[in-house]
Design a protein around this motif. Structure first.
Motif, PDB file in Angstrom:
ATOM      1  N   ALA A  82     -24.702  -3.009   1.834  1.00 49.29           N
ATOM      2  CA  ALA A  82     -24.670  -1.666   1.274  1.00 49.29           C
ATOM      3  C   ALA A  82     -23.895  -1.624  -0.024  1.00 49.29           C
ATOM      4  O   ALA A  82     -24.202  -0.830  -0.914  1.00 49.29           O
ATOM      5  CB  ALA A  82     -24.049  -0.703   2.288  1.00 49.29           C
ATOM      6  N   ALA A  83     -22.846  -2.473  -0.148  1.00 48.86           N
ATOM      7  CA  ALA A  83     -21.986  -2.397  -1.322  1.00 48.86           C
ATOM      8  C   ALA A  83     -21.190  -3.678  -1.485  1.00 48.86           C
ATOM      9  O   ALA A  83     -20.976  -4.423  -0.522  1.00 48.86           O
ATOM     10  CB  ALA A  83     -21.037  -1.211  -1.196  1.00 48.86           C
ATOM     11  N   VAL A  84     -20.739  -3.922  -2.707  1.00 46.03           N
ATOM     12  CA  VAL A  84     -19.759  -4.962  -3.002  1.00 46.03           C
ATOM     13  C   VAL A  84     -18.627  -4.314  -3.782  1.00 46.03           C
ATOM     14  O   VAL A  84     -18.850  -3.380  -4.556  1.00 46.03           O
ATOM     15  CB  VAL A  84     -20.369  -6.134  -3.797  1.00 46.03           C
ATOM     16  CG1 VAL A  84     -21.396  -6.874  -2.959  1.00 46.03           C
ATOM     17  CG2 VAL A  84     -20.997  -5.639  -5.092  1.00 46.03           C
ATOM     18  N   SER A  85     -17.394  -4.800  -3.561  1.00 43.63           N
ATOM     19  CA  SER A  85     -16.226  -4.190  -4.199  1.00 43.63           C
ATOM     20  C   SER A  85     -15.303  -5.263  -4.747  1.00 43.63           C
ATOM     21  O   SER A  85     -15.215  -6.366  -4.203  1.00 43.63           O
ATOM     22  CB  SER A  85     -15.447  -3.324  -3.201  1.00 43.63           C
ATOM     23  OG  SER A  85     -16.240  -2.286  -2.671  1.00 43.63           O
ATOM     24  N   ALA A  86     -14.601  -4.926  -5.825  1.00 47.92           N
ATOM     25  CA  ALA A  86     -13.509  -5.737  -6.355  1.00 47.92           C
ATOM     26  C   ALA A  86     -12.217  -4.962  -6.153  1.00 47.92           C
ATOM     27  O   ALA A  86     -12.199  -3.733  -6.251  1.00 47.92           O
ATOM     28  CB  ALA A  86     -13.730  -6.030  -7.830  1.00 47.92           C
ATOM     29  N   GLU A  87     -11.126  -5.671  -5.842  1.00 48.99           N
ATOM     30  CA  GLU A  87      -9.876  -4.988  -5.508  1.00 48.99           C
ATOM     31  C   GLU A  87      -8.676  -5.750  -6.035  1.00 48.99           C
ATOM     32  O   GLU A  87      -8.745  -6.955  -6.305  1.00 48.99           O
ATOM     33  CB  GLU A  87      -9.747  -4.835  -3.992  1.00 48.99           C
ATOM     34  CG  GLU A  87      -9.622  -6.156  -3.252  1.00 48.99           C
ATOM     35  CD  GLU A  87      -9.552  -5.978  -1.745  1.00 48.99           C
ATOM     36  OE1 GLU A  87      -8.566  -6.462  -1.146  1.00 48.99           O
ATOM     37  OE2 GLU A  87     -10.490  -5.381  -1.172  1.00 48.99           O
ATOM     38  N   VAL A  88      -7.567  -5.039  -6.179  1.00 51.28           N
ATOM     39  CA  VAL A  88      -6.293  -5.649  -6.517  1.00 51.28           C
ATOM     40  C   VAL A  88      -5.211  -4.866  -5.786  1.00 51.28           C
ATOM     41  O   VAL A  88      -5.293  -3.631  -5.687  1.00 51.28           O
ATOM     42  CB  VAL A  88      -6.049  -5.651  -8.041  1.00 51.28           C
ATOM     43  CG1 VAL A  88      -6.053  -4.240  -8.604  1.00 51.28           C
ATOM     44  CG2 VAL A  88      -4.742  -6.355  -8.383  1.00 51.28           C
ATOM     45  N   GLY A  89      -4.222  -5.573  -5.220  1.00 56.28           N
ATOM     46  CA  GLY A  89      -3.185  -4.878  -4.461  1.00 56.28           C
ATOM     47  C   GLY A  89      -2.188  -5.846  -3.868  1.00 56.28           C
ATOM     48  O   GLY A  89      -2.073  -7.005  -4.308  1.00 56.28           O
ATOM     49  N   THR A  90      -1.479  -5.394  -2.870  1.00 53.93           N
ATOM     50  CA  THR A  90      -0.417  -6.198  -2.270  1.00 53.93           C
ATOM     51  C   THR A  90      -0.947  -7.407  -1.498  1.00 53.93           C
ATOM     52  O   THR A  90      -0.194  -8.339  -1.222  1.00 53.93           O
ATOM     53  CB  THR A  90       0.437  -5.343  -1.328  1.00 53.93           C
ATOM     54  OG1 THR A  90      -0.415  -4.661  -0.394  1.00 53.93           O
ATOM     55  CG2 THR A  90       1.230  -4.304  -2.104  1.00 53.93           C
ATOM     56  N   LEU A  91      -2.215  -7.394  -1.124  1.00 54.59           N
ATOM     57  CA  LEU A  91      -2.807  -8.567  -0.489  1.00 54.59           C
ATOM     58  C   LEU A  91      -3.249  -9.592  -1.519  1.00 54.59           C
ATOM     59  O   LEU A  91      -3.541 -10.734  -1.178  1.00 54.59           O
ATOM     60  CB  LEU A  91      -4.013  -8.165   0.369  1.00 54.59           C
ATOM     61  CG  LEU A  91      -3.742  -7.294   1.593  1.00 54.59           C
ATOM     62  CD1 LEU A  91      -5.047  -6.968   2.307  1.00 54.59           C
ATOM     63  CD2 LEU A  91      -2.773  -7.971   2.551  1.00 54.59           C
ATOM     64  N   GLY A  92      -3.339  -9.167  -2.783  1.00 56.04           N
ATOM     65  CA  GLY A  92      -3.765 -10.061  -3.847  1.00 56.04           C
ATOM     66  C   GLY A  92      -4.977  -9.520  -4.581  1.00 56.04           C
ATOM     67  O   GLY A  92      -5.381  -8.366  -4.413  1.00 56.04           O
TER      68      GLY A  92
END
Length: 293
Positions: A82-92
């Motif tokens: 359904a979707a793909v996401s890019a992320e940045v945060g405390t997990l990396g």
């Protein structure tokens, strides 16, 4: 003659049924040749696809029906997320892939990692001692994202499989010529340095988050999440670069303590780190962007 005519009509009906098509049928009797136009016997219906896009929720509807609909449909669903996401945060830094079961439930598989310490200052305090952190995170995860009201508000839960390297170096209060205060004992830091590693005991770490996922167009959206993962008790390994060096030390009343060494200081610092309850939890803060198919 009537028998011949009835036989011919019966044969024509059987032929038209077997062909399932509206082809002209000629029936011949002794007097005339008559052409009958048969009606089509098959009607086609256009079904709604099981993975129709829901523009309001920004998700895929009724994928559950597609999953149980057959092997071919299941394969198409698995390879068409359904979707793909890019992320940045405390997990990396990371990315995830999502499959929507309906307009309120979405399955996720992702990974986040890297040097997270650079993102968030790279230090923390434990009972008065400040530690610099150097990290190399690897956090694959599986989870579920829920939209309870089928809108932008989300609730998430899942499991992280952590493989995180955390190196720490203690900073003396006042610099090299200052002191370490550990377990109510003040140690002279002159010529003494402490460093080591931290490791969480949980091999599977449950997590929970709340967040928002508004859509900014039919395909693009953004998201933010906050929450925490329970990483389990912390195992600390702290060493002194001068373990046998005798240290000047005094208790909380200013009374000198004789016979303490760099090794004693390292052992006390290690114990204090392992007793810090907040180190059992890894805060989750993340921001990202999503593309929906």
């Amino acid at each position: 003659m009537k028998l011949i005519k009835l036989s011919a009509i019966s044969a024509a009906i059987l032929a038209s049924t077997a062909a399932l098509a509206a082809q002209p049928v000629i029936v011949v009797d002794s007097a005339d040749a008559v052409v009958y136009e048969a009606e089509p016997v098959a009607v086609a219906y256009q079904a709604e696809p099981a993975y129709a896009y829901n523009a309001d929720a920004g998700m895929v509807r009724n994928t559950t029906g597609a999953v149980v609909g057959g092997t071919k449909t299941f394969f198409q669903t698995a390879v068409n997320p359904a979707a793909v996401s890019a992320e940045v945060g405390t997990l990396g830094y990371g990315a995830n892939v999502a499959w929507a079961m309906n307009d309120k439930t979405e399955l996720q598989a992702g990974w986040a990692g890297g040097d997270v310490a650079d993102l968030f200052g790279g230090d923390f305090d434990a009972n008065g001692v400040n530690y610099d952190v150097d990290s190399d995170f690897s956090n694959p995860y599986l989870g579920v994202q829920l939209r309870p009201a089928a809108n932008w508000f989300t609730m998430g839960a899942g499991i992280i499989v952590p493989d995180n390297d955390i190196d720490v170096t203690a900073n003396a209060d006042g610099g090299i010529s200052g002191f370490y205060e550990v377990d109510d004992v003040k140690y002279d830091a002159n010529g003494v340095s402490l460093e080591g590693t931290l490791e969480h005991r949980n091999k599977l770490a449950p997590y929970a988050t709340i967040g928002f996922r508004p859509n900014i167009s039919k395909n693009w959206g953004v998201f933010g999440e906050i929450g925490a993962a329970y990483m389990g008790k912390t195992d600390a390994t702290i060493t002194s670069l001068n373990p046998d060096q005798a240290l000047l030390a005094e208790d909380s009343n200013g009374t000198p303590i004789v016979g303490l060494t760099g090794k004693d200081l390292a052992a006390s610092a290690e114990q204090e780190l392992e007793e810090e309850n907040y180190l059992e939890w890894l805060p989750i803060v993340k921001l990202g962007a999503t593309y929906r198919f």
